[in-house]
Design a protein around this motif. Sequence first.
Motif, PDB file in Angstrom:
ATOM      1  N   GLY A   4      -0.777   3.685   2.365  1.00  0.00           N
ATOM      2  CA  GLY A   4      -2.115   3.942   1.836  1.00  0.00           C
ATOM      3  C   GLY A   4      -2.093   3.858   0.331  1.00  0.00           C
ATOM      4  O   GLY A   4      -1.032   3.793  -0.285  1.00  0.00           O
ATOM      5  N   ILE A  10      -8.668  -2.124   2.412  1.00  0.00           N
ATOM      6  CA  ILE A  10      -9.608  -1.134   2.937  1.00  0.00           C
ATOM      7  C   ILE A  10     -10.668  -1.872   3.753  1.00  0.00           C
ATOM      8  O   ILE A  10     -11.187  -2.903   3.307  1.00  0.00           O
ATOM      9  N   GLN A  30      -7.373   7.547   3.335  1.00  0.00           N
ATOM     10  CA  GLN A  30      -6.204   6.953   3.984  1.00  0.00           C
ATOM     11  C   GLN A  30      -5.147   8.020   4.275  1.00  0.00           C
ATOM     12  O   GLN A  30      -4.501   7.967   5.326  1.00  0.00           O
ATOM     13  N   MET A  45      -9.176   4.059   9.850  1.00  0.00           N
ATOM     14  CA  MET A  45      -9.802   4.167   8.537  1.00  0.00           C
ATOM     15  C   MET A  45     -11.263   3.753   8.646  1.00  0.00           C
ATOM     16  O   MET A  45     -11.574   2.661   9.139  1.00  0.00           O
TER      17      MET A  45
END
Length: 179
Positions: A4, A10, A30, A45
């Motif tokens: 992360g 993302i 994350q 996520m």
Amino acid sequence: MYAGGDATLIPFAPIEEDRYIALATNSRRQGVVAAKNMVGKDMTMPRVSGTSGLQLFDYKFGQTGVHGSETDSYDGHLGQKYVEELIHPKFMQDGTTIHMKIIYDEDSHKILGGQVMSIEDVTASINTISVAISAGFTLEQLAVQDFFFQPDYDRPWNYLNVLAQQALGDTFGSDKMLF
């Protein structure tokens, strides 16, 4: 193994792709996702819009989602509308304006991004645009969305309503009309 932070991709909410969005809020999310998965609670996520803000001299800025400069890379027809509006009713006579831009898909009118700027701190308004992106809102929905109104605080049509209305070519929320 879990990864992360700023060097990871993302899930981007406005369009179906993953992006590098180096923000502490994303790293924190994350970390939570990784921790939950480590203890056996499946979590992915969530898609984010890359919402952020800053101040430069007297101006406060907020931005989220797709930018108007992404026209060439967007798979579709990217529309955008820039609007300046008074934040407060005319009778308050302070004349403080907000500069706003909304980015949307021209065909579906789905909201994909936005920016706000003013000397008054209106940056929290960009959170509304971020939620609209995550919820799949269209300009038509934002144009009539219910916002708090009280004469000493704001106008009958919130400036975000007016932004969407202007993007649609409507003027019923503008100060040019007497409501």
